[in-house]
Design a protein around this motif. Structure first.
Motif, PDB file in Angstrom:
ATOM      1  N   LYS A 113       0.838  -1.197   0.000  1.00  0.00           N
ATOM      2  CA  LYS A 113       0.000   0.000   0.000  1.00  0.00           C
ATOM      3  C   LYS A 113       0.875   1.251   0.000  1.00  0.00           C
ATOM      4  O   LYS A 113       1.994   1.241   0.524  1.00  0.00           O
ATOM      5  CB  LYS A 113      -0.909   0.000   1.225  1.00  0.00           C
ATOM      6  N   ASP A 115       2.450   4.799   1.113  1.00  0.00           N
ATOM      7  CA  ASP A 115       2.722   5.362   2.435  1.00  0.00           C
ATOM      8  C   ASP A 115       1.643   6.352   2.823  1.00  0.00           C
ATOM      9  O   ASP A 115       0.992   6.976   1.965  1.00  0.00           O
ATOM     10  CB  ASP A 115       4.082   6.073   2.433  1.00  0.00           C
ATOM     11  N   ALA A 116       1.445   6.478   4.126  1.00  0.00           N
ATOM     12  CA  ALA A 116       0.498   7.473   4.622  1.00  0.00           C
ATOM     13  C   ALA A 116       0.937   8.856   4.154  1.00  0.00           C
ATOM     14  O   ALA A 116       2.112   9.212   4.222  1.00  0.00           O
ATOM     15  CB  ALA A 116       0.432   7.413   6.139  1.00  0.00           C
ATOM     16  N   GLY A 117      -0.005   9.621   3.658  1.00  0.00           N
ATOM     17  CA  GLY A 117       0.303  10.957   3.161  1.00  0.00           C
ATOM     18  C   GLY A 117       0.672  11.007   1.702  1.00  0.00           C
ATOM     19  O   GLY A 117       0.888  12.094   1.151  1.00  0.00           O
ATOM     20  N   LYS A 120      -3.298  10.786  -3.505  1.00  0.00           N
ATOM     21  CA  LYS A 120      -4.387   9.830  -3.685  1.00  0.00           C
ATOM     22  C   LYS A 120      -4.250   9.034  -4.982  1.00  0.00           C
ATOM     23  O   LYS A 120      -4.818   7.947  -5.100  1.00  0.00           O
ATOM     24  CB  LYS A 120      -5.728  10.562  -3.664  1.00  0.00           C
TER      25      LYS A 120
END
Length: 271
Positions: A113, A115-117, A120
């Protein structure tokens, strides 16, 4: 989690590698570089005879259909079984005591997945995980026979053989530290770290000794005995997984209609 895998070697090669007997009836599974749930797959299991135990290879539907299911659609949701709850879940608790199998694979796919941030528009990245020496993986699995009451007696399609693959927690920092204490190589520890970064679950592999214990056709007497066997597979699974290689591959594998050896060709990876 295991939602797609590769099984491209011939049944005859699996017979030789697994120690199974030659099938009584000839059957063939075409090479499949993008095996998805509900597909026909090879399974290895053992049956007790009057004087000995037979190790056999059969074709099963990937996605466990318990005997009490109303129809086969239930199997589409039961292609994996969690090691933490397999002895309790109604779908699996009978099979774990008496109907254990191995599901052979050349390797499997997992998606990293973003990375956070991350923007989109950032997409998940697929990886092909496989033994670096080219040997097959034998995942711990369960099998069941389901009877289709709408099919007449004597029709070979009346009975469906189905299977599921057990998954466990991916290696975390504690597992890697334990591996270090036990003398695992630096390369092996690095592989475990990569698996932990890739996903929080992984399909449970077995070495030959663990596979022998898992496939014994004896019926276990209790849920505790079944869980102890699951824990044995899980504990050994990290060592087996340390000998894997992770290759980033083309996102084309995300479409089940794509199927060919090009799917496992490695791309440059930054994992």
């Amino acid at each position: 989690m295991c939602g797609r895998y590769v099984m491209a070697r011939a049944i005859g090669d699996l017979v030789a590698d697994s120690g199974a007997m030659e099938p009584d009836e000839e059957f063939a599974l075409p090479p499949n570089w993008n095996v998805a749930p509900t597909a026909d797959v090879a399974v290895v299991l053992e049956r007790a005879g009057e004087t000995d135990t037979r190790r056999e290879i059969h074709v099963a539907r990937w996605g466990l259909v318990p005997p009490w299911a109303k129809d086969v659609s239930m199997g589409a949701r039961a292609f994996n079984a969690r090691s933490e709850t397999v002895v309790e879940k109604p779908t699996f608790r009978s099979a774990i005591k008496a109907r254990r199998c191995a599901v052979p694979a050349d390797g499997y796919y997992e998606w990293l997945k973003p990375d956070a941030g991350a923007p989109k528009t950032t997409k998940k990245r697929p990886f092909y995980i496989h033994p670096h020496n080219g040997s097959p993986i034998y995942f711990a699995g369960l099998y069941e026979w389901w009877k289709d009451a709408s099919v007449p007696e004597g029709d070979p399609h009346r009975w469906l053989l189905s299977c599921t693959i057990l998954t466990g927690p991916s290696p975390d920092a504690a597992v890697v530290e334990s591996a270090s204490v036990q003398g695992m190589t630096e390369a092996g520890r690095a592989t475990l770290e990569q698996l932990g970064q890739l996903h929080d679950r992984f399909p449970l592999p077995m070495n030959p000794e663990t596979m022998d214990a898992w496939l014994k056709p004896e019926k276990l007497s209790s849920a505790e005995a079944a869980q102890a066997l699951v824990e044995r597979v899980l504990d050994q699974g990290y060592s087996t997984a340390s000998e894997w290689t992770l290759d980033e591959v083309d996102p084309a594998v995300g479409n089940v209609r794509n199927n060919g050896p090009e799917l496992i060709e490695p791309m440059q990876s930054l994992l």
